[in-house]
Motif scaffolding. Structure first.
Motif: not given
Length: 654
Positions: A360-388
């Protein structure tokens, strides 16, 4: 070991592909004798935990003990309950009033315990009404519903009622987006006119619940929610699906996008904007019902709520891209990790709150939907649980660094390390698990001894009972490295979510009687000598006492066809666990169940001449059968005077 028959589940279609899964299980005990002994509670002993399970389409909450799985009580909330006369007695009918009138049923999904500093405190439990949008608060000292508020500008109150860490708010969201204001729109153009709402209900003062504000959001489906805690205190998170805004055949048309969203809402920013006058008053009629100091329901009609938009309040809301068709959203005990259950995803995404703030601070946005910023997936991701597992839905936490996720399609619980996102254990459930629950598992301090699987399908687990089978709950010990199944037990209704906490937080605060001296019901009496019958036009009021083992009065004359007869029954007992019942033949509602020191009222409208009987429905003593009485019903217009038998005398009052 004897094998059960293979079971094949057809789980519907997604994008035109039928999903099937087979299961082959043993029909004998699934656990060792030693493990089973962990669930055994000896006669006279008490359980370690209270567990509160939603009743789903029964509209109620059921109270179980853990580890025994014993059912203790059904708490009526949104549906009439003849056993307790809830919604039938004159004192409780008002609890079921809505802007649609008297609604005697709802679909209750998600119980949520009140919290202090993010930890369940045992004071109250909240639950949502999914059909007619409502939220109820239950007093856990009496195990009675104390308050219900309706939610306007909403349809399908599913993402509800998840509390902020000190009950500042109960959060809720519309499941089915609708036009706001609602209006007549051709269905072929409906998708362009849909709006969603996120509702923040002030909930920290008993009896004072109200809509603080609503946020207008894009017209998606909003599925579930959880509020932040610890580092993320001040935020609430809501899953969305159907970002396609489809209005028909959603199993195909709402499953096209690779990612949907989690809506992250800074509610402290929102309340500041509201305090500064942001937004506008949006019409919307709703009811607030509560039991007052007289133990009588009061219904208040209200109109209008403060509605704000993202444009009214910058920095209030952001979208976190989340694969795919996410169902649950869960926040770990530290508040750092936000876990989504993408029911059609091949991984479990784990978002980082710290990374979210940085994006949010760095404005890492993919796009905006109805005035709502959509953050970049990779920028906010801690990790993905595989084979869940297939169909991950919900996640709870044990407080020891591990998360437990329910996988609906593959019918299993998957345990994984929060930091490394690595799967460390998995165990089958029987069958098609929905929610799961660890006592305190969505709080800052879980009691990580057990996990309960709330399964949708029972099949071969219990004795068959025709086409409809009880739903299945399963208790697993998680105190060691591996999960161990230690108990199956059936549940009533369709439990969705559940909450549990140590019995010590509630047990010693239980109400045992209602002090007769403090009974302020205007129709209550304190002694048998006050019992009487009074006529006012075509209304007759019977002030009746009940005590082991008789009613006063127990013979009544002067009732006429067409009268409205109100039996105000006061239980004079002051001994714990001695309720009395009252039933009269021909009443078109229910019996009364009256607790010690309490007054409850039954309306009876006699429609035929003759002798009518009444009796006690709750066994109270050796002379319980002797608790009965007679009513003489005379023709309409007759001149038979009111008279009552009270302690050997005949008396009455016109």
């Amino acid at each position: 070991m004897k094998l059960a028959k293979p079971i094949l589940f057809a789980l519907g279609t997604v994008a035109g592909i039928t999903l099937l899964i087979g299961a082959c299980t043993t029909s004998g005990p699934a656990t060792s004798g030693d493990a089973a002994s962990q669930a055994y509670v000896a006669p006279g002993d008490q359980d370690d935990y209270y567990a509160f399970m939603s009743g789903g389409y029964s509209g109620q909450i059921s109270v179980y003990g853990l580890p025994s799985g014993r059912l203790f009580r059904v708490i009526p909330v949104f549906s009439q309950d003849a056993e307790k006369a809830y919604g039938y007695s004159e004192e409780t009918k008002g609890m079921l009033m809505t802007s649609y009138g008297f609604i005697p049923w709802d679909d209750a999904h998600h119980p949520e315990l009140s919290q202090t500093d993010g930890v369940p405190d045992g004071r109250w439990i909240f639950i949502n009404g999914n059909n007619t949008p409502r939220v109820a608060r239950i007093d856990l000292a009496s195990m009675n519903t104390a308050e219900i508020i309706e939610i306007p500008n909403s349809s399908g109150n599913h993402a509800s009622p998840f509390v902020t860490p000190n009950n500042e708010y109960v959060v809720a969201a519309t499941r089915f987006s609708i036009p706001i204001p609602n209006q007549d729109i051709p269905l072929d153009s409906l998708s362009q006119e849909l709006d969603g709402t996120l509702t923040f209900i002030r909930a920290d003062e008993p009896g004072e619940m109200d809509i603080a504000f609503q946020i207008l959001v894009p017209g998606y489906n909003y599925d579930l929610a959880h509020s932040g805690k610890g580092v993320s205190d001040g935020w609430s998170f809501f899953t969305t699906y159907n970002t396609e805004r489809a209005t028909s055949l959603l199993e195909v048309n709402a499953s096209r996008n690779d990612k949907d969203f989690i809506a992250a809402v800074n509610w402290r920013t929102a309340e500041e904007c509201v305090a500064n006058g942001a937004g506008q008053q949006q019409p919307g009629t709703y009811y607030h019902n509560h039991m007052d100091e007289r133990d009588m329901a009061v219904s208040e009609e209200r109109n209008g709520v403060r509605m704000i938009t993202p444009a009214d309040c910058p920095d209030m809301i952001y979208f976190l891209p989340t694969p795919k068709s996410p169902h649950g959203v869960d926040v770990d005990p530290t508040g750092e990790y936000i876990v989504a259950g993408g029911k059609l995803a091949a991984v479990i995404p784990v978002h980082s709150f710290t990374k979210m703030l940085a994006a949010i601070e760095n404005e890492q946005f993919e796009t905006t939907v109805d005035g709502i910023p959509v953050l970049q997936y990779e920028a906010i991701l801690h990790g993905e649980v595989e084979n869940p597992g297939l169909g991950p839905l919900h996640t709870e936490f044990d407080g020891n660094g591990f998360a437990y996720t329910s996988a609906f399609i593959s019918s299993e619980i998957v345990k994984w390390n929060i930091e490394s996102t690595e799967v460390v254990d998995r165990v089958p459930t029987y069958y098609s698990i929905g929610h799961l629950m660890i006592p305190g598992g969505d709080s800052r301090e879980p009691w990580g001894q057990y996990v309960v699987a709330l399964n949708k399908i029972t099949k071969d687990r219990y004795l068959p009972t025709g086409p409809e089978l009880a739903h299945s709950a399963q208790l697993f010990d998680i105190s060691g490295d591996r999960m161990r199944l230690i108990l199956d037990f059936p549940t009533i209704g369709e439990p969705h979510y559940a909450q549990a906490l140590p019995a010590d937080l509630i047990r010693d605060r239980q109400v045992q009687i209602y002090e007769l001296s403090e009974n302020t019901n205007p129709y209550g009496i304190k002694t048998e000598a006050e019992s009487r019958v009074e006529r006012n036009g075509n209304e007759v009021h019977v002030y009746m006492s009940t005590i082991r083992t008789h009613f006063a009065p127990d013979n009544i004359e002067g009732i006429k066809v067409g009268d409205d007869v109100y039996f105000h029954v006061t239980n004079l007992e002051q001994d714990w666990d001695v309720p009395h019942g009252f039933a009269v033949m021909g009443a078109n509602n229910s019996e009364l169940l009256v607790m010690p020191g309490e007054t409850r009222t039954l309306l009876w409208q006699p429609d035929r001449v003759g002798i009518t009987t009444f009796y006690c429905t709750d066994f109270c003593s050796a002379l319980h059968q002797e608790m009965q009485g007679y009513i003489r019903v005379s023709p309409a217009g007759s001149n038979v005077p009111i008279a009552a038998h009270v302690g050997g005398s005949i008396g009455g009052s016109e």
